[in-house]
Design an enzyme around this catalytic site. Sequence first.
Site, PDB file in Angstrom:
ATOM      1  N   CYS A 136      -6.925   5.441   9.267  1.00  0.00           N
ATOM      2  CA  CYS A 136      -6.174   4.439   8.520  1.00  0.00           C
ATOM      3  C   CYS A 136      -4.744   4.464   9.055  1.00  0.00           C
ATOM      4  O   CYS A 136      -4.384   5.349   9.837  1.00  0.00           O
ATOM      5  CB  CYS A 136      -6.215   4.719   7.021  1.00  0.00           C
ATOM      6  SG  CYS A 136      -5.724   3.289   6.025  1.00  0.00           S
ATOM      7  N   LYS A 211     -14.504   1.067  -1.291  1.00  0.00           N
ATOM      8  CA  LYS A 211     -13.219   1.680  -1.649  1.00  0.00           C
ATOM      9  C   LYS A 211     -12.478   0.728  -2.581  1.00  0.00           C
ATOM     10  O   LYS A 211     -12.101  -0.377  -2.186  1.00  0.00           O
ATOM     11  CB  LYS A 211     -12.384   1.975  -0.407  1.00  0.00           C
ATOM     12  CG  LYS A 211     -11.046   2.663  -0.721  1.00  0.00           C
ATOM     13  CD  LYS A 211     -10.279   2.972   0.546  1.00  0.00           C
ATOM     14  CE  LYS A 211      -8.957   3.661   0.244  1.00  0.00           C
ATOM     15  NZ  LYS A 211      -8.194   3.965   1.464  1.00  0.00           N
ATOM     16  N   ARG A 233      -2.493  -3.007  -2.494  1.00  0.00           N
ATOM     17  CA  ARG A 233      -3.555  -3.132  -1.492  1.00  0.00           C
ATOM     18  C   ARG A 233      -4.761  -3.917  -2.008  1.00  0.00           C
ATOM     19  O   ARG A 233      -5.854  -3.809  -1.484  1.00  0.00           O
ATOM     20  CB  ARG A 233      -3.979  -1.736  -1.025  1.00  0.00           C
ATOM     21  CG  ARG A 233      -2.835  -1.015  -0.328  1.00  0.00           C
ATOM     22  CD  ARG A 233      -3.186   0.374   0.134  1.00  0.00           C
ATOM     23  NE  ARG A 233      -2.032   0.962   0.786  1.00  0.00           N
ATOM     24  CZ  ARG A 233      -1.658   2.228   0.683  1.00  0.00           C
ATOM     25  NH1 ARG A 233      -2.354   3.059  -0.077  1.00  0.00           N
ATOM     26  NH2 ARG A 233      -0.590   2.679   1.318  1.00  0.00           N
ATOM     27  N   LYS A 264     -15.585   5.389  -3.175  1.00  0.00           N
ATOM     28  CA  LYS A 264     -14.307   6.015  -3.526  1.00  0.00           C
ATOM     29  C   LYS A 264     -13.566   5.098  -4.505  1.00  0.00           C
ATOM     30  O   LYS A 264     -13.442   3.910  -4.223  1.00  0.00           O
ATOM     31  CB  LYS A 264     -13.471   6.235  -2.258  1.00  0.00           C
ATOM     32  CG  LYS A 264     -12.092   6.842  -2.510  1.00  0.00           C
ATOM     33  CD  LYS A 264     -11.304   6.959  -1.207  1.00  0.00           C
ATOM     34  CE  LYS A 264      -9.918   7.532  -1.486  1.00  0.00           C
ATOM     35  NZ  LYS A 264      -9.099   7.602  -0.264  1.00  0.00           N
ATOM     36  N   SER A 290      -7.633  12.300  -5.644  1.00  0.00           N
ATOM     37  CA  SER A 290      -6.499  13.106  -6.090  1.00  0.00           C
ATOM     38  C   SER A 290      -6.202  12.960  -7.574  1.00  0.00           C
ATOM     39  O   SER A 290      -5.855  13.942  -8.244  1.00  0.00           O
ATOM     40  CB  SER A 290      -5.264  12.740  -5.271  1.00  0.00           C
ATOM     41  OG  SER A 290      -4.943  11.354  -5.424  1.00  0.00           O
TER      42      SER A 290
END
Length: 342
Positions: A136, A211, A233, A264, A290
């Site tokens: 990425c 994602k 995003r 994800k 996270s």
Amino acid sequence: MAGICQTSMYLGDVVVMYNQKLRPRRMRITPAMRAMVRETTLSAKDFVYPIFVVPGEHVKEEIPSMPNCYHLSVDNAVELAKEIAALGIPAVEVFGLPEYKDADGSSAWDPTSPVQRAIKAIKATVPELMIVGDVCLCQYTTHGHCGHLEGHYVDNDKTLKLLQKVAVSQAEAGADIIAPSDMMDGRVAAIREALDEHGFQNVSIMSYAVKYASGYYGPFRDAADSAPQFGDRRQYQMDPANAREALKEVDLDVMEGADIIMVKPALAYLDVVRQVRDHIHHPVAVYNVSGEYAMVKAAAANGWIDEKRIVLETLTSMKRAGADIIITYHAMDAARWLKEEE
């Protein structure tokens, strides 16, 4: 039926009949019995441990929003890789902070950048450890978006050419698996073409096929210094409300040559994981991200939960939903806890 005792239970106006000879609790009565009939088994071999490499030497700095996770210089990343392999964890995924940033993120394919140097050094020192390279551009660009910008729009097709460079550079460094996480259309096909052209036919692609534009990524963006400088995003990552669209993304990436399909985040999308597992025969990965990690660590630090029990239950839920591979910051602790239970 003769010899079988039935008892009636009254629940309001409903009569429930049950057979006293049918007792599921018999299968739960001892630890040995529970282990013998357990449907889902969690193992250290299910895990991939993410690491964050940074410029410099002898660097080990804890990431404030991710307790027990660190920014590591390459030398310390190699030492950590030894510990990871010794725990029976088969793979690491390497993320990194570059020495410089520019508009197109050229440090992402610079062979002297921390990620490429770490991949090379870990593979040389711990050759049995599989290495996943994250492809990425967000942490390498000055603007924090995942590709080439035209105004405030990420240009899909121009970005593909940059991703090809990143993938090849990581394969040259020794990555076993390339994992594009940018969510550009056509990226899997472009990366597969570039890898094959450079002689890396045996390097696999683990696509971040599903994602979502998620609020669970906050601590990672601190860790990777990858927060966008404007906007968000959502123009390229998926809407959290959509599940059918996930299967479309999966189908496209499979057709383009993905070897492993990822969902994800993991925990808030276990329904999607199950749909993907039922839809394809490819290995399915999840990323226990996270924010999911940080919530558990914060609650444990306050004494509100039993961390070991919560972590193992959470990871088991991902495996039960259909994941073959779990990318998680809990991997090292979970591997130790599972070892204790053997």
